[in-house]
Motif scaffolding. Structure first.
Motif, PDB file in Angstrom:
ATOM      1  N   VAL A   1       0.837  -1.206   0.000  1.00 29.08           N
ATOM      2  CA  VAL A   1       0.000   0.000   0.000  1.00 29.08           C
ATOM      3  C   VAL A   1       0.869   1.252   0.000  1.00 29.08           C
ATOM      4  O   VAL A   1       0.697   2.166  -0.806  1.00 29.08           O
ATOM      5  CB  VAL A   1      -0.935  -0.007   1.234  1.00 29.08           C
ATOM      6  N   ARG A   2       1.857   1.269   0.909  1.00 31.18           N
ATOM      7  CA  ARG A   2       2.686   2.466   1.030  1.00 31.18           C
ATOM      8  C   ARG A   2       3.507   2.688  -0.240  1.00 31.18           C
ATOM      9  O   ARG A   2       3.699   3.817  -0.675  1.00 31.18           O
ATOM     10  CB  ARG A   2       3.617   2.369   2.235  1.00 31.18           C
ATOM     11  N   THR A   3       4.006   1.604  -0.812  1.00 31.37           N
ATOM     12  CA  THR A   3       4.817   1.758  -2.022  1.00 31.37           C
ATOM     13  C   THR A   3       3.976   2.312  -3.157  1.00 31.37           C
ATOM     14  O   THR A   3       4.406   3.174  -3.922  1.00 31.37           O
ATOM     15  CB  THR A   3       5.416   0.401  -2.417  1.00 31.37           C
ATOM     16  N   HIS A   4       2.747   1.818  -3.245  1.00 32.40           N
ATOM     17  CA  HIS A   4       1.873   2.286  -4.315  1.00 32.40           C
ATOM     18  C   HIS A   4       1.608   3.782  -4.186  1.00 32.40           C
ATOM     19  O   HIS A   4       1.461   4.482  -5.179  1.00 32.40           O
ATOM     20  CB  HIS A   4       0.559   1.514  -4.255  1.00 32.40           C
ATOM     21  N   LEU A   5       1.562   4.258  -2.962  1.00 24.86           N
ATOM     22  CA  LEU A   5       1.221   5.663  -2.751  1.00 24.86           C
ATOM     23  C   LEU A   5       2.425   6.595  -2.916  1.00 24.86           C
ATOM     24  O   LEU A   5       2.343   7.778  -2.629  1.00 24.86           O
ATOM     25  CB  LEU A   5       0.612   5.851  -1.353  1.00 24.86           C
ATOM     26  N   TRP A   6       3.562   6.041  -3.367  1.00 26.75           N
ATOM     27  CA  TRP A   6       4.732   6.888  -3.575  1.00 26.75           C
ATOM     28  C   TRP A   6       4.443   7.975  -4.604  1.00 26.75           C
ATOM     29  O   TRP A   6       4.846   9.115  -4.467  1.00 26.75           O
ATOM     30  CB  TRP A   6       5.909   6.018  -4.005  1.00 26.75           C
ATOM     31  N   SER A   7       3.733   7.615  -5.661  1.00 26.32           N
ATOM     32  CA  SER A   7       3.408   8.633  -6.659  1.00 26.32           C
ATOM     33  C   SER A   7       1.899   8.797  -6.741  1.00 26.32           C
ATOM     34  O   SER A   7       1.156   7.860  -6.483  1.00 26.32           O
ATOM     35  CB  SER A   7       3.975   8.248  -8.022  1.00 26.32           C
ATOM     36  N   PRO A   8       1.446   9.999  -7.081  1.00 25.50           N
ATOM     37  CA  PRO A   8       0.034  10.338  -6.859  1.00 25.50           C
ATOM     38  C   PRO A   8      -0.978   9.663  -7.777  1.00 25.50           C
ATOM     39  O   PRO A   8      -2.030   9.278  -7.320  1.00 25.50           O
ATOM     40  CB  PRO A   8      -0.008  11.853  -7.036  1.00 25.50           C
TER      41      PRO A   8
ATOM     42  N   GLN B   1       1.910  14.879  -2.139  1.00 22.98           N
ATOM     43  CA  GLN B   1       2.919  13.874  -2.460  1.00 22.98           C
ATOM     44  C   GLN B   1       4.061  13.828  -1.437  1.00 22.98           C
ATOM     45  O   GLN B   1       4.490  12.746  -1.028  1.00 22.98           O
ATOM     46  CB  GLN B   1       3.492  14.101  -3.856  1.00 22.98           C
ATOM     47  N   THR B   2       4.559  14.989  -1.013  1.00 24.92           N
ATOM     48  CA  THR B   2       5.709  14.994  -0.107  1.00 24.92           C
ATOM     49  C   THR B   2       5.409  14.219   1.166  1.00 24.92           C
ATOM     50  O   THR B   2       6.194  13.367   1.601  1.00 24.92           O
ATOM     51  CB  THR B   2       6.066  16.445   0.266  1.00 24.92           C
ATOM     52  N   LEU B   3       4.253  14.506   1.742  1.00 21.70           N
ATOM     53  CA  LEU B   3       3.908  13.836   2.994  1.00 21.70           C
ATOM     54  C   LEU B   3       3.755  12.335   2.779  1.00 21.70           C
ATOM     55  O   LEU B   3       4.192  11.530   3.595  1.00 21.70           O
ATOM     56  CB  LEU B   3       2.620  14.432   3.570  1.00 21.70           C
ATOM     57  N   HIS B   4       3.139  11.970   1.657  1.00 22.84           N
ATOM     58  CA  HIS B   4       2.979  10.541   1.380  1.00 22.84           C
ATOM     59  C   HIS B   4       4.336   9.871   1.237  1.00 22.84           C
ATOM     60  O   HIS B   4       4.542   8.746   1.701  1.00 22.84           O
ATOM     61  CB  HIS B   4       2.178  10.344   0.093  1.00 22.84           C
ATOM     62  N   GLN B   5       5.286  10.556   0.600  1.00 25.25           N
ATOM     63  CA  GLN B   5       6.584   9.923   0.404  1.00 25.25           C
ATOM     64  C   GLN B   5       7.340   9.780   1.721  1.00 25.25           C
ATOM     65  O   GLN B   5       7.976   8.761   1.974  1.00 25.25           O
ATOM     66  CB  GLN B   5       7.392  10.725  -0.613  1.00 25.25           C
ATOM     67  N   LEU B   6       7.220  10.785   2.587  1.00 24.20           N
ATOM     68  CA  LEU B   6       7.831  10.658   3.919  1.00 24.20           C
ATOM     69  C   LEU B   6       7.255   9.439   4.637  1.00 24.20           C
ATOM     70  O   LEU B   6       7.976   8.653   5.248  1.00 24.20           O
ATOM     71  CB  LEU B   6       7.551  11.915   4.747  1.00 24.20           C
ATOM     72  N   SER B   7       5.939   9.314   4.536  1.00 24.33           N
ATOM     73  CA  SER B   7       5.270   8.210   5.203  1.00 24.33           C
ATOM     74  C   SER B   7       5.769   6.870   4.662  1.00 24.33           C
ATOM     75  O   SER B   7       6.006   5.922   5.420  1.00 24.33           O
ATOM     76  CB  SER B   7       3.766   8.355   5.008  1.00 24.33           C
ATOM     77  N   THR B   8       5.955   6.798   3.362  1.00 26.68           N
ATOM     78  CA  THR B   8       6.423   5.550   2.767  1.00 26.68           C
ATOM     79  C   THR B   8       7.844   5.226   3.243  1.00 26.68           C
ATOM     80  O   THR B   8       8.151   4.072   3.567  1.00 26.68           O
ATOM     81  CB  THR B   8       6.378   5.661   1.236  1.00 26.68           C
ATOM     82  N   ILE B   9       8.700   6.245   3.293  1.00 31.05           N
ATOM     83  CA  ILE B   9      10.061   6.007   3.793  1.00 31.05           C
ATOM     84  C   ILE B   9       9.990   5.470   5.222  1.00 31.05           C
ATOM     85  O   ILE B   9      10.655   4.490   5.573  1.00 31.05           O
ATOM     86  CB  ILE B   9      10.874   7.324   3.746  1.00 31.05           C
TER      87      ILE B   9
ATOM     88  N   LEU C   1       7.621   8.370  11.774  1.00 30.22           N
ATOM     89  CA  LEU C   1       7.721   8.968  10.445  1.00 30.22           C
ATOM     90  C   LEU C   1       6.547   8.525   9.575  1.00 30.22           C
ATOM     91  O   LEU C   1       5.983   9.304   8.811  1.00 30.22           O
ATOM     92  CB  LEU C   1       9.051   8.566   9.813  1.00 30.22           C
ATOM     93  N   THR C   2       6.174   7.250   9.702  1.00 24.73           N
ATOM     94  CA  THR C   2       5.074   6.738   8.874  1.00 24.73           C
ATOM     95  C   THR C   2       3.767   7.422   9.214  1.00 24.73           C
ATOM     96  O   THR C   2       3.029   7.844   8.329  1.00 24.73           O
ATOM     97  CB  THR C   2       4.897   5.223   9.093  1.00 24.73           C
ATOM     98  N   PHE C   3       3.464   7.504  10.485  1.00 28.37           N
ATOM     99  CA  PHE C   3       2.099   7.863  10.838  1.00 28.37           C
ATOM    100  C   PHE C   3       1.933   9.300  11.311  1.00 28.37           C
ATOM    101  O   PHE C   3       0.844   9.835  11.221  1.00 28.37           O
ATOM    102  CB  PHE C   3       1.542   6.883  11.868  1.00 28.37           C
TER     103      PHE C   3
END
Lengths: 614, 226, 386, 237
Positions: free
Chosen positions: A59-66, A511-519, A486-488
């Protein structure tokens, strides 16, 4: 039958292998020993945790890009142009064989192609992440794994009241899990773990019915465990152990069991009606037939809100055990902490509809909002009591204590982000956004799972008789803490800025926040793998653990590590409280005298329980 | 399951004279209390399971009073329901009697009462299937997809039928399970397993059976009368 | 041994710092905090809603800092030292325990009260509201303005063409909402409100927009594949602009047929399922289907022509193309005959060899438009399709 | 094989509560209870069939009698009166949970559109309800024109239906039994041909197939249809 029990050698640990490999396996398959069942539950829930975790990473990987590849129409010119975006889940086209009538009216086989879009696959993945984590992992994690192992030990019993029912509950759990896995392999589910109607009754190409039935089956497992624990706590406490001499973990499990027994049947009837609805269109939840989809939500949350406390209460219990042991302090305000568990269990039945503020009537919404506020009180009592317990303690900063501290940090955030969701006007904005996602992950993962992992470290020497590598365990704890935040924590900002949950695509400002969350999620995953490595290394060549490595005063430490098959060599008697750390000298617990231990092989042990009980 | 180890040369004690206590209990009293408390806890789950049907009934009755007022007369025959109520009450009575028989060691009366109970349960099921379910299946008074009845008057008749079918079928399933449990009791009664000291299983199945009866006491007026 | 007064002094210092920080809170709240936490405020009750949020935020932040501060101090101060036993201290204190049960209760009661009061306001539309009928369906929104106008304007959000809905600034607007399939939820973050849209029931969402601008509208209740693409753009405009915008949407007769079809396919949410690039989605792609032959689930072969497309829009589940779910809701009663023809022409124009057919339809339409204009200048009298 | 209990154990009291032996019900008690249950059943049937207390009264009476029966079963057949009081507590707490579940759910569903005094009027505007008698005649006149333009094609000019197309609107029980608001609601939504309640097998398009019909105009059509129905027909208020 009265064998000599003076020599430890005659009473091997519950882990000791039998004469042959076959007998060893059989001694596990047919076991009615609560410790073995606890270990089997532990393996099963850890597998579920792994599976759910992999799905979460997806799920998190998929959300890397919008957003995905799509033809876009330029609004000003009306021209079409293609925008390319790489995403993790791709469209999948499968070919399947269907029976079809040809012109002559005969049934013939035909090939049919069906495309699952990337959104659709994302939906299936997050649904299964939720279902696996909730039903297969968190609900059974602490009660069924650690509770099974330690509840009888902590109250000085030889076993739970109904050992066979206990084994049955494990098999029922495995059966339910296999049904869920079967659904995963058979096409998955795309309804969200909440199965809201009429979406869940109208989806095709999925295994919704199977998963609903799996949840029904898993409910039985949960009920059996809860029922067993209630009776065990009532009837099988050691001599001298009154209600207020019980460890707080037992209180927490007791409160959990009450919820399991009282709420789970309603989940049973809900998913059963859902399955019948899908098979026969009976229309109770289908608005097209006069049914009421909001009624389904009431049914569902009447269980699933109390289920939140099924998940978190045992975590509270673990924290109470660990904080007293590793700070060497009596818990502050024992009775308030004990009663707050029961209070949470009782209040949990009054607040379910705060999940539905945007769908329900105004009067009921106001009532439920007010009632929801009540839950905060017993929870606040606990957190205050834990912090007060640290005052003037002797705090060992080992792995379990680090987990206690991260629990206090994370759970406090999780708890304090509850009020904005319970207050009506703010919930209208935050409901069904990432704020909710962050909130319940802080409570469930930052609360329950952190407590669970901490508890595993705390009790690991007792369960398996081996110590673990403290340095790597602390490293794992640090990674989990950093990765989790960092994720949540980023998701709170996503949510309050208006990012709805369950979105496969999103507008670019997030996008930025989603990418931080994925990292963060990857750091978290690495931390969990470090813990897995620590445990595996401990099993392979860990230092042998002594009977009571932490100097704890609860009863489970009064037996060997790992415990013998029948728990205690001598009958334990509650001669002092579980948290009498401020007493200069505590009297020994064992009472000399007869404490009958059957010395027959484990496999035949059922002979003793032949007729009386389940 | 109940064979007694017979390597002693003395007459093997009848099972009901020699109660067995499982090794993890401290005493027989503790074991029996535990067993009974377990049963009561299980019964609470049963009540809440049926609670779902009662809740659905209440909500839809509130939403569609016109449907529910007429539905019982239109779809159901109260006489069959009443007969079944009486039969279930009788079976409840005989189960209560059978526990008394065991407590007083009246082995023959115990068996007779159990047989009457089983007969009542089977009568209930047969009536249900033959006089109620079958005609409805023929006429298409079925829930959801199978609803083919042509005399429907209001939009929501099938909601009533859905609740009727799911609730009574779930109840019927419990009666069927009860038949199996009671038959198991009868077999054990024949093997002299029950006596003044050993009637826990009888008592527990009895409790289960009373709850099945209890649920019917509420289903009957709601579905058949009002 | 550490003496008690020292600790109290330290806690007092901490308390003083927090107490000093608190009065600054409102000032900070309006600046940095708001930007961090919330999107733009665009409705009358967005501000009050944020105020309740900030009240909760500062209360909880106080307790968080208090608890974590105490925890940190205790951990440092009382960490285990070899050979040093823990000093004795009372293990309970009833007044203290009652205090930390009671004080949160009072604060929570205040939160509840502020929230509930605002909630009642947010759920009570003024009597003079403009009523807009909103229909939600998988996966799109249709707003029917009081005069029957529907939006034909669209923008691209998250790579999806989404409709634009205009609302007047400063006037109360009430959305009367209904869903044709599953539960959706209408969510406009800038307005701080969301209400579920439920099949077979009408729900209401009202707002009084305060700030001219463009704001996102989302579906917040999970509804399937294109849930995340069920978006729209809300344009808050001055009353004059709004009236002008409405007039633009009302008159479609000047729009060429293919163009009208393109606009409608966005505003009606068709493109959520039907791609334009040949990629199969929830439904078949529209690219190059004109004139093709489809195999149906029942094995029948059907040529995609005028009649078939018309049937697919009005009775979508009559014939389902093999390999696709029967998902499409009916659009019966939603489009006029010309609008249906616009769809057909647009779909034809998307095929390599359908351009001629599209041209032909456009010409026929032009002729018809001229004829009807000559016939009656006001063609807005309700007509039936029967 | 087994071991007797430990007589001197300090914590024994928590293991079990009754030492004096179990209670044995007398035949008389059981028979009395059984007869009482039969009597209450007879009363329930009699009152439900022979008296008319209205919908609510019937339910209260039937449930009240059922509760009395249930209490008897619990107290005597299930022995709660003589048994450990904890079992009674357990049973009551599960009934309490059930009452909460039922009560709060019904509270929500019964009150969901109540707080807003104007919404219930506007959601489905029915001129009969909001404008009273004054506008009735006008509504009927407007409704006639609308009916002829939109409905007559299928339901015939005299509203007596056309076989294979539209239902007879004058004598049809569905139309007769539905309230005005329900009919308006029905016309707005329409009904598909495969709906199990469809009696004709022909779809009724939403809004009669004319998207431009407003809710108010549909209500006017209903007013017109009502005028065609026989004078003694009593649709729900």
């Amino acid at each position: 039958m009265s064998a000599a029990h003076d020599h430890h050698d005659h009473h091997p640990s519950y882990l000791a292998p039998k004469e042959t490999l076959g007998k060893t396996i059989m001694s596990w398959v047919y076991t009615i020993d609560h410790k073995k069942i606890g270990v089997m539950y532990l393996c099963a829930v850890l597998f579920a945790f792994f599976l759910g975790g992999v799905l979460a990473l997806g799920v998190r990987t998929h959300l890397w890009s919008p957003a995905e590849t799509i033809v876009q129409i330029d609004p000003s010119t009306g021209e079409e142009r293609e925008v390319q975006k790489e995403r993790f889940f791709r469209d999948v086209t499968i070919t399947r064989t269907v029976m079809r009538e040809n012109e002559a009216g005969e049934k013939v086989r035909a090939q049919e192609e069906r495309t699952f879009t990337s959104n659709n696959i994302y939906n299936r993945v997050f649904t299964l992440h939720g279902a696996v984590m909730v039903f297969l992992f968190i609900i059974p994690s602490v009660p069924a794994a650690l509770g099974n192992f330690f509840l009888p030990l902590m109250i000085g019993a030889k076993d739970v009241a109904f050992p066979r029912l206990n084994l049955l509950s494990w098999y029922v759990y495995v059966f339910g899990s296999l049904m869920t896995l079967g659904a995963l392999l058979g096409g998955g589910v795309e309804t969200g773990w909440t199965f809201y109607t009429p979406y869940s009754t109208s989806t095709e190409f999925g295994q919704t019915t199977l998963v609903a039935l799996a949840v029904f089956v898993l409910g039985f497992s949960s009920i059996f465990t809860g029922l067993n624990f209630i009776v065990t706590v009532h009837k099988m406490r050691a001599p001298g152990m009154g209600w207020f001499d019980m460890p707080l973990f037992v209180w927490a499990i007791y409160a959990t069991s009450i919820i399991q027994v009282l709420a789970t049947p309603v989940l049973g009837i809900t998913v059963l009606l859902l399955a019948i609805e899908r098979m026969f269109n009976i229309g109770i939840f289908d608005p097209a037939k006069g049914g009421d989809p909001i009624l389904f939500q009431h049914f569902f949350w009447f269980y699933s809100h109390p289920a939140v406390y099924i998940m978190i209460l045992p975590g509270f219990g673990i924290i109470s055990e660990m904080i007293t042991t590793h700070a060497r302090k009596p818990i502050f305000g024992y009775r308030f902490v004990a009663f707050s568990s029961i209070a949470i269990a009782a209040i949990s039945f009054l607040v379910w509809a705060h999940h539905m503020f945007t769908a329900m009537g105004e009067l009921a919404a106001i009532i439920f909002s007010g009632l929801t506020m009540l839950v905060a009180i017993p929870t606040a009592i606990k957190v205050f009591a834990w912090v007060a317990t640290l005052y003037k303690g002797s705090i060992a900063l080992n792995t379990p204590m680090l987990y206690v501290l991260s629990f206090l940090f994370l759970f406090t955030i999780g708890g304090l982000t509850g009020p904005p969701l319970a207050v009506l006007s703010t919930d209208l904005h935050l409901h069904d956004t990432y704020f909710v996602v962050a909130h319940f992950h802080y409570v469930m993962m930052g609360g329950t799972v952190i407590a669970f992992i901490g508890g595993l470290h705390h009790w690991w020497p007792k369960m398996f008789g081996r110590m673990y590598n403290e340095t790597f365990a602390k490293l794992g704890c640090l990674l989990v803490f950093v990765g989790f935040n960092l994720t949540f924590f980023t998701q709170f900002f996503l949510g309050s800025n208006g990012m709805p949950r369950r979105y496969a695509t999103y507008v670019e400002e997030f996008q930025t926040l989603h990418q931080l969350s994925t990292i963060g999620s990857y750091i978290l995953a690495i931390g969990l793998f470090v813990h897995l490595g620590v445990f595996v290394m401990s099993l392979l060549n860990g230092k042998k653990a002594v009977e009571n490595p932490w100097g704890s005063l609860t009863m489970e430490w009064d037996t060997e590590s790992p415990p013998i098959e029948h728990n205690f060599l001598h009958e334990p008697v509650a001669t002092h409280g579980p948290y009498d750390y401020d007493q200069p000298i505590v009297p020994p617990r064992t009472k000399p005298g007869e404490w009958p231990l059957p010395d027959m092989p484990e496999g035949d042990d059922g002979a003793n329980t032949k007729r009386g009980m389940f | 399951m109940a064979s007694i180890p017979s390597d002693h040369n003395a007459r093997p004690a009848a099972p009901h004279e020699n109660p067995v206590v499982a090794s993890h209990f401290r005493s027989k009293a503790e074991q029996e209390d535990a067993g009974k408390m377990g049963m009561w806890l299980f019964l609470t789950t049963e009540v809440l399971l049926f609670g779902g049907f009662f809740c659905a009934y209440a909500v839809f009755r509130m939403l569609y009073p016109e449907t529910f007022e007429g539905a019982s007369a239109k779809f159901l025959d109260w006489r069959i329901g009443a007969i079944n109520t009486v039969v279930l009450l009788l079976s409840s009575f005989t189960v209560a009697m059978s526990i008394r028989n065991a407590q007083l060691n009246q082995q023959w009366w115990l068996r007779i009462n159990l047989i009457i109970t089983i007969a009542c349960a089977i009568f209930f099921l047969v009536t249900k299937l033959w006089l109620e379910y079958w005609p409805k299946i023929v006429e298409g008074k079925l829930p959801g997809t199978f609803f083919t009845y042509s005399g429907a008057m209001t939009d929501h008749d099938q909601i009533f039928l859905s609740i009727y079918w799911t609730a009574t079928a779930t109840h019927g399933l419990h009666v069927l399970i009860g038949v199996f449990l009671l038959t198991w009791l009868l077999v054990r009664a024949w093997k002299l397993h029950f006596g003044p000291k050993t009637y826990l299983a009888l008592e527990n199945v009895g409790l289960y059976w009373h709850v099945v009866d209890l649920i019917w006491i509420f289903l009957f007026p709601l579905l058949y009368l009002v | 041994m550490r003496s008690l007064p020292k600790i109290t002094a330290r806690s007092a210092t901490l308390g003083a710092i927090i107490a000093l920080a608190l009065p600054c809170a409102p000032a900070m709240a309006d600046g940095v905090m708001r930007r961090m936490f919330f999107p733009a405020r665009a409705a009358e009750y967005s501000g009050p809603s944020d105020s309740v949020s900030f009240f909760i935020f500062w209360t909880t932040a106080f307790f968080f800092v208090l608890l974590m501060g105490l925890m940190a101090i205790f951990v440092v101060k009382y960490r285990r030292r070899p050979g040093q036993a823990a000093p004795r201290s009372p293990s309970h204190n009833t007044p203290l325990e009652l205090a930390w049960s009671g004080i949160p209760l009072i604060l929570l009661g205040m939160m509840f009260f502020f929230g509930a009061r605002l909630y009642i306001e947010m759920r009570t539309p003024p009597i003079d509201s403009t009523v807009i009928n909103v229909t939600a369906q998988k996966w799109g929104w249709t707003w029917e303005y009081p005069g029957g106008e529907q939006s034909l304007e669209s923008v691209t959000l998250a790579n999806v063409s989404s409709p634009v809905f205009a609302v007047p600034v400063g006037k109360p607007v009430r959305l009367v909402m209904n869903s044709t399939d599953v539960i959706h939820s209408l969510y406009i973050p800038a307005f701080r409100d969301k209400v579920d849209v439920i099949p077979n029931r009408y729900t209401t969402y009202w707002f009084r927009a305060e700030k001219i601008g463009e704001y996102h509208l989302y579906c917040a209740e999970y509804c399937g594949d294109q849930h995340s693409q069920m978006m729209a753009l809300i344009k808050v405009m001055s009353d004059a602009d709004y009236q002008e915008w409405l007039a633009e949407q009302a008159d479609t007769s000047a729009i060429p047929l293919v163009e009208l079809g393109r606009k409608l396919s966005i505003s009606a949410g068709c493109l959520a399922c039907h791609s334009l690039d040949g990629r199969p989605g929830t439904g078949p792609s529209w690219k190059n289907i004109w004139g093709n032959t489809h195999v149906m689930t029942d094995g029948e072969s059907v040529k995609v022509d005028e009649n078939y497309i018309r049937e697919s829009i009005l009775e979508p589940n009559a014939r389902i193309v093999a390999g696709y779910p029967a998902q499409m809701p009916t659009y019966q009663g939603r489009f006029s005959d010309r609008e249906l023809r616009a769809f057909i022409a647009y779909i034809a124009s998307l095929s390599d060899d359908g351009a001629e057919d599209a041209e032909r339809m456009m010409e026929e339409d032009d002729a018809e438009q001229e004829a009807s204009e000559a016939d009656s200048p006001q063609a807005s009298v309700p007509t039936t399709d029967f | 094989m087994t071991h007797p209990s430990h007589p001197n154990m300090p914590g024994e009291s928590n293991a079990h509560d009754h030492h004096e032996g179990p209670h044995i019900s007398s035949v008389r008690t059981l028979v009395t209870v059984f007869v009482a249950l039969l009597a209450f059943t007879a009363i329930t049937v009699f009152t439900a069939k022979m008296t008319d207390l209205g919908d609510f009264g019937d339910i209260v009476l039937a449930l009240g009698l059922a509760s009395v029966k249930g209490t008897l079963v619990c107290l005597y057949f299930m022995h709660l009166r003589y048994d450990n009081v904890f079992y009674s507590f357990l049973f009551l707490s599960c009934l309490g949970a059930l009452a909460l579940f039922l009560g709060l759910t019904m509270l929500d569903i019964n009150n969901r559109d109540n707080i807003d005094p104007i919404r219930s009027q506007h959601a489905v505007p029915v001129p009969l309800d909001i404008a009273g008698r004054a506008r009735f005649d006008e509504a009927q006149r407007l409704g006639r024109d609308l009916y002829m333009a939109n409905c007559a094609a299928c339901h015939a000019v005299d509203a007596r239906g056309i076989p294979g197309l539209g239902e007879n609107l004058i004598g049809d029980s569905f139309v007769l039994r539905s309230s005005d608001a329900e009919l308006v609601d029905f016309i707005i939504k329409g009904r598909t041909a495969n709906d199990p309640l469809s009696e004709t097998g022909v779809p009724m398009p939403p809004r009669g197939g004319n998207p431009n019909l407003t809710d108010e105009q549909i209500a006017q059509i209903v007013v017109y249809v009502r005028a065609l129905q026989p004078k003694d027909a009593k649709p729900k208020p």
